[in-house]
Write a protein that holds these residues in place. Structure first.
Motif, mmCIF file in Angstrom:
data_model
loop_
_atom_site.group_PDB
_atom_site.id
_atom_site.type_symbol
_atom_site.label_atom_id
_atom_site.label_comp_id
_atom_site.label_asym_id
_atom_site.label_seq_id
_atom_site.Cartn_x
_atom_site.Cartn_y
_atom_site.Cartn_z
ATOM 1 N N TYR A 77 0.841 -1.201 0.000
ATOM 2 C CA TYR A 77 0.000 0.000 0.000
ATOM 3 C C TYR A 77 0.880 1.257 0.000
ATOM 4 C CZ TYR A 77 -3.675 3.293 1.223
ATOM 5 O OH TYR A 77 -4.547 4.358 1.214
ATOM 6 N N ARG A 78 1.872 1.285 0.882
ATOM 7 C CA ARG A 78 2.763 2.444 0.968
ATOM 8 C C ARG A 78 3.469 2.686 -0.359
ATOM 9 N NH1 ARG A 78 7.139 1.201 4.846
ATOM 10 N NH2 ARG A 78 7.908 0.060 3.046
ATOM 11 N N ASN A 79 4.035 1.631 -0.953
ATOM 12 C CA ASN A 79 4.769 1.786 -2.208
ATOM 13 C C ASN A 79 3.899 2.354 -3.318
ATOM 14 O OD1 ASN A 79 7.024 0.791 -0.924
ATOM 15 N ND2 ASN A 79 6.882 -1.241 -1.826
ATOM 16 N N THR A 80 2.661 1.902 -3.390
ATOM 17 C CA THR A 80 1.747 2.401 -4.418
ATOM 18 C C THR A 80 1.524 3.902 -4.271
ATOM 19 O OG1 THR A 80 0.608 0.288 -4.628
ATOM 20 C CG2 THR A 80 -0.617 2.250 -5.323
ATOM 21 N N PHE A 81 1.289 4.353 -3.052
ATOM 22 C CA PHE A 81 0.925 5.749 -2.886
ATOM 23 C C PHE A 81 2.121 6.680 -2.792
ATOM 24 C CE2 PHE A 81 -2.880 3.423 -2.187
ATOM 25 C CZ PHE A 81 -3.685 4.066 -3.122
ATOM 26 N N SER A 123 5.043 10.733 -8.646
ATOM 27 C CA SER A 123 4.649 11.029 -10.022
ATOM 28 C C SER A 123 3.812 12.305 -10.109
ATOM 29 C CB SER A 123 3.867 9.846 -10.581
ATOM 30 O OG SER A 123 3.347 10.143 -11.846
ATOM 31 N N ASN A 124 2.806 12.415 -9.245
ATOM 32 C CA ASN A 124 1.860 13.526 -9.334
ATOM 33 C C ASN A 124 2.396 14.864 -8.832
ATOM 34 O OD1 ASN A 124 -0.076 11.786 -10.380
ATOM 35 N ND2 ASN A 124 -0.931 11.329 -8.383
ATOM 36 N N TYR A 125 3.308 14.841 -7.864
ATOM 37 C CA TYR A 125 3.719 16.086 -7.221
ATOM 38 C C TYR A 125 5.196 16.418 -7.354
ATOM 39 C CZ TYR A 125 -0.880 15.613 -5.177
ATOM 40 O OH TYR A 125 -2.234 15.475 -5.012
ATOM 41 N N PHE A 126 6.028 15.443 -7.703
ATOM 42 C CA PHE A 126 7.475 15.683 -7.715
ATOM 43 C C PHE A 126 8.138 15.269 -9.022
ATOM 44 C CE2 PHE A 126 6.220 14.941 -3.254
ATOM 45 C CZ PHE A 126 6.512 16.197 -2.748
ATOM 46 N N ASN A 127 7.365 15.115 -10.091
ATOM 47 C CA ASN A 127 7.892 14.754 -11.411
ATOM 48 C C ASN A 127 8.812 13.538 -11.361
ATOM 49 O OD1 ASN A 127 6.552 16.918 -12.670
ATOM 50 N ND2 ASN A 127 8.188 18.314 -12.085
ATOM 51 N N ASN A 128 8.437 12.554 -10.563
ATOM 52 C CA ASN A 128 9.213 11.317 -10.401
ATOM 53 C C ASN A 128 10.656 11.561 -9.952
ATOM 54 O OD1 ASN A 128 7.285 9.303 -10.947
ATOM 55 N ND2 ASN A 128 7.405 9.776 -13.119
ATOM 56 N N SER A 129 10.870 12.634 -9.200
ATOM 57 C CA SER A 129 12.211 12.990 -8.754
ATOM 58 C C SER A 129 12.300 12.951 -7.227
ATOM 59 C CB SER A 129 12.571 14.394 -9.251
ATOM 60 O OG SER A 129 13.725 14.871 -8.601
ATOM 61 N N SER A 150 13.897 17.977 -1.481
ATOM 62 C CA SER A 150 14.059 19.435 -1.397
ATOM 63 C C SER A 150 12.761 20.094 -0.934
ATOM 64 C CB SER A 150 14.532 20.037 -2.719
ATOM 65 O OG SER A 150 13.556 19.902 -3.723
ATOM 66 N N PHE A 151 11.619 19.529 -1.317
ATOM 67 C CA PHE A 151 10.338 20.038 -0.824
ATOM 68 C C PHE A 151 10.282 19.945 0.698
ATOM 69 C CE2 PHE A 151 6.185 18.738 0.833
ATOM 70 C CZ PHE A 151 5.428 19.872 0.566
ATOM 71 N N PHE A 152 10.635 18.769 1.245
ATOM 72 C CA PHE A 152 10.601 18.592 2.699
ATOM 73 C C PHE A 152 11.617 19.492 3.392
ATOM 74 C CE2 PHE A 152 8.570 14.503 1.479
ATOM 75 C CZ PHE A 152 7.376 14.719 2.145
ATOM 76 N N ALA A 153 12.754 19.707 2.766
ATOM 77 C CA ALA A 153 13.760 20.590 3.353
ATOM 78 C C ALA A 153 13.247 22.037 3.382
ATOM 79 C CB ALA A 153 15.065 20.501 2.571
ATOM 80 N N LYS A 154 12.646 22.482 2.290
ATOM 81 C CA LYS A 154 12.115 23.853 2.220
ATOM 82 C C LYS A 154 10.978 24.064 3.215
ATOM 83 C CE LYS A 154 13.274 24.507 -2.625
ATOM 84 N NZ LYS A 154 12.742 24.497 -3.995
ATOM 85 N N GLU A 155 10.176 23.028 3.410
ATOM 86 C CA GLU A 155 9.049 23.115 4.341
ATOM 87 C C GLU A 155 9.477 22.874 5.788
ATOM 88 O OE1 GLU A 155 5.695 23.816 3.599
ATOM 89 O OE2 GLU A 155 6.543 24.392 1.662
ATOM 90 N N GLU A 156 10.783 22.666 5.984
ATOM 91 C CA GLU A 156 11.360 22.405 7.302
ATOM 92 C C GLU A 156 10.745 21.168 7.962
ATOM 93 O OE1 GLU A 156 11.391 26.010 9.637
ATOM 94 O OE2 GLU A 156 12.399 27.115 8.038
#
Length: 119
Positions: free
Chosen positions: A72-76, A82-88, A94-100
């Protein structure tokens, strides 16, 4: 694989932890607002969706997960990537780092894990 509601995910977390349980055994592991009838309804929906199976003991049932937590975890996580980080993964971290949401120390630990696997 179908995305579960927040309440369904909470019940699944309990079942993944307990492995097998009657509804009355699940209730104490959930937030106080989750009464027996509410949990029973959620579990029956999870059975209908194919996430949970059960063993019948007369009129009562003992439930167990049919879908593994890692599956379940792997799927989501893959869908979020894919949907939010362009598969990167770089974009995600970097998103988590920016959001602290992740510290420099945690990032160093991740780097150490990556580097130790490369050896």
């Amino acid at each position: 694989m179908e995305k579960l509601t927040k309440k369904e995910e909470e019940v699944m977390q309990v079942l993944w932890d307990l492995e097998k349980a009657f509804v009355k055994e699940m209730v104490p592991h959930l937030d106080a607002g989750n009464h027996y009838n509410t949990v029973s309804t959620i579990v029956r929906k999870l059975v209908d969706k194919g996430f949970v199976g059960y063993e019948a003991f007369g009129k009562t049932h003992r439930y167990f997960p049919l879908v593994e937590k890692t599956a379940y975890r792997n799927t989501f996580v893959s869908n979020a990537m894919s949907n939010y980080f362009n598969n990167s993964y770089k974009n995600m971290v970097s998103f988590f780092a920016k959001e602290e949401k992740i510290s420099a120390g945690e990032l160093r630990e991740i780097l150490e894990m990556i580097e130790s696997k490369e050896k």
